[in-house]
Scaffold this active site. Sequence first.
Site, PDB file in Angstrom:
ATOM      1  N   SER A 157       1.160  -1.047  -0.188  1.00  0.00           N
ATOM      2  CA  SER A 157       0.456  -0.149  -0.060  1.00  0.00           C
ATOM      3  C   SER A 157       1.071   1.284   0.046  1.00  0.00           C
ATOM      4  O   SER A 157       2.043   1.486  -1.496  1.00  0.00           O
ATOM      5  CB  SER A 157      -0.827  -0.051   1.291  1.00  0.00           C
ATOM      6  OG  SER A 157      -1.513   1.264   1.470  1.00  0.00           O
ATOM      7  N   GLU A 201     -13.692   5.877   6.165  1.00  0.00           N
ATOM      8  CA  GLU A 201     -12.420   6.165   7.534  1.00  0.00           C
ATOM      9  C   GLU A 201     -11.706   7.351   6.634  1.00  0.00           C
ATOM     10  O   GLU A 201     -11.708   8.152   5.178  1.00  0.00           O
ATOM     11  CB  GLU A 201     -10.976   5.567   7.382  1.00  0.00           C
ATOM     12  CG  GLU A 201     -11.053   3.738   7.490  1.00  0.00           C
ATOM     13  CD  GLU A 201     -10.256   3.154   7.876  1.00  0.00           C
ATOM     14  OE1 GLU A 201     -10.220   2.761   8.867  1.00  0.00           O
ATOM     15  OE2 GLU A 201      -9.170   3.063   7.323  1.00  0.00           O
TER      16      GLU A 201
HETATM   17  C1  16G Z   1      -4.017  -0.226   7.300  1.00  0.00           C
HETATM   18  C2  16G Z   1      -6.182  -0.717   6.913  1.00  0.00           C
HETATM   19  C3  16G Z   1      -7.259   0.851   7.459  1.00  0.00           C
HETATM   20  C4  16G Z   1      -6.239   1.770   8.128  1.00  0.00           C
HETATM   21  C5  16G Z   1      -4.858   1.940   8.924  1.00  0.00           C
HETATM   22  C6  16G Z   1      -4.694   2.089   9.765  1.00  0.00           C
HETATM   23  C7  16G Z   1      -6.792  -1.417   5.470  1.00  0.00           C
HETATM   24  C8  16G Z   1      -6.755  -2.701   4.311  1.00  0.00           C
HETATM   25  N1  16G Z   1      -6.177  -0.792   6.135  1.00  0.00           N
HETATM   26  O1  16G Z   1      -3.681   0.282   6.292  1.00  0.00           O
HETATM   27  O2  16G Z   1      -7.593   0.646   7.135  1.00  0.00           O
HETATM   28  O3  16G Z   1      -6.717   2.490   8.944  1.00  0.00           O
HETATM   29  O4  16G Z   1      -4.213   0.680   8.636  1.00  0.00           O
HETATM   30  O5  16G Z   1      -2.947   1.589  10.621  1.00  0.00           O
HETATM   31  O6  16G Z   1      -7.734  -2.585   6.526  1.00  0.00           O
HETATM   32  P1  16G Z   1      -2.634   1.897  11.911  1.00  0.00           P
HETATM   33  O7  16G Z   1      -3.302   0.957  12.356  1.00  0.00           O
HETATM   34  O8  16G Z   1      -1.080   1.827  11.670  1.00  0.00           O
HETATM   35  O9  16G Z   1      -2.939   3.718  12.682  1.00  0.00           O
HETATM   36 MG    MG Z   2      -3.622   0.859   0.422  1.00  0.00          MG
END
Ligand code: 16G
Ligand code: MG
Length: 562
Positions: free
Chosen positions: A67, A389
């Site tokens: 990503s 989000e």
């Molecule tokens: C990942 C998640 C996203 C979330 C992010 C939070 C998916 C496809 N992607 O990128 O939804 O906002 O993690 O990251 O589920 P963090 O836990 O490091 O804050």
């Molecule tokens: Mg992505």
Amino acid sequence: MKEEQSSLLLKSSSLFPPPQGVKLSYGTAGFRADASILKSAVYRVGILAALRSLKTQSVVGVMITASHNKVTDNGVKIVDPSGGMLSQEWEPFADQLVNAQTPETLLSIIRECVEKEKIPFDGVQSAEILLGRDTRPSGESLLEAAKHGISSIFGAIALDLGILTTPQLHWMVHARNKGMKATEPAYFEQISSSFRCLIDLIPNGTKVNKLDNRVVVDGADGVGGEKLLVLKNMLTDLVIEVRNSGKDGGLLNDGVGADYVQKEKVVPRGFGSNDVGKRCASLDGDADRLVYFSVPSNSSSKIDLVDGDKILSLFALFIKEQLNILTREGNKKSNNNFQAHLGVVQTAYANGASTDYLKQLGLEVIFTPTGVKHLHEKAAQFDIGIYFEANGHGTILFSESFLSWLEARNNELALVSEGSEQQKAALRLLSVSKLINQAVGDALSCLLLVEAILQHMDWSIHKWNELYQDLPSRQLKVKVVDRTAVVTTNAETVAVTPPGIQEAIDAETAKYPRGRCFIRPSGTEDVVRVYAEASTQEAADSLANSVAKLVDQFLGFGSSAQ
Ligand code: 16G
Ligand code: MG
């Protein structure tokens, strides 16, 4: 399990030894790490995907992407038969499988999984796995590792679909299991033709005034930019200028992309003073996130951000308007009426002003923990569930029963009042359900929906941005000894442990007008995140800083927040 199967697994897994001293976790969105240590994990995820396909007797997917992470990272995740994320019940298997230290342990974990899940494992049943990857240089060899994993399970077949956006692969798995065509041309055809339908349904008066059908898109130098170059040629009524398409040598996610733009609130590479006033958008590295922005003045690199909350608000407004037209007075005579249950889903990161706005529209707003799988699950409980989000990941889900009702209603209206406002509203909703990805948030289809709605409303990006004014906010991260020491509840708004920290956060927050603050352990990085909101930027900064200090006192190394 047959003898030949066991020895095949032992032999092939010995070719993919796990890195020493590394423990990987499936996390919020699959396994992610530096690409150089991922071969073994990807090979094993191939095995797991084959087991999942055998268990569900359906097609599953494996996506190789990291990503918005830097280009040297990579990752892998499984797409379930529905087109959604891997069932959370299987995540512990994924962790065990990937962290098994020897081929023998790996084999016994597979045996356990097969037994526990009663997986038909006689070589008679077949499994099919669709494989996709983003544009990272490490993707090709990791995809080969996944193929090895899949082919080490008898009866499992891998179908390599090459370079795809994450949402394209989710869409294809979903389509395949519904018996529909699951190719890239079919995907482009569906989203471009439903976009065209929405444009054709724009009220006539609006069309005359339509001035602004241009958008400039930052492709993050990744797969989304590359695909958008194809999609843009299939569209009339919209001019897309793609920058950072990945074709001109720019480095993936390096000062570009939705994550950078949303977090830093500055222009991405390749944008600047020439873009003042234009409608701009940014995709992330695998095109499952979208944010918009505009450049307000040519004297600084600051942007006016239009984030996921505002995309959600725009979508909610449009859907609600169409539902109102469909069910308004005079229409009640129909004995085929249906009060669609419309709901919106956000996380604690949603700007408080967006939540107020949505509630003012009379909408039901639900909160879940961070991570697409949580939001998606909740949204699926409505007739129409819209989730986003703030970081730009989201979509609109339509229930099967609502769609059948809508089809029937549209046919009924076509007979009695063809071309009426009601029928147009029904057609618009049907077109939205085809345009927007039903499997997962998809930046390309969300981009087209935003563009169609802005044209429908005859709104500029500024008009859209003025729906409400964001409350000032600040996000910080704090390195701690053990982030799992923070356990939260109430959709991450309350920290249950360490004891006493929530009371301290509450006492701090109470000092600020419109103050709101929460902490949570990141699912993707080894940090605790702090989010603060207040009536002024200074207040939000100061609240975030004080709470970061608290986190450090309770859990840190004694160093201060960064
Ligand atoms: C990942 C998640 C996203 C979330 C992010 C939070 C998916 C496809 N992607 O990128 O939804 O906002 O993690 O990251 O589920 P963090 O836990 O490091 O804050
Ligand atoms: Mg992505």
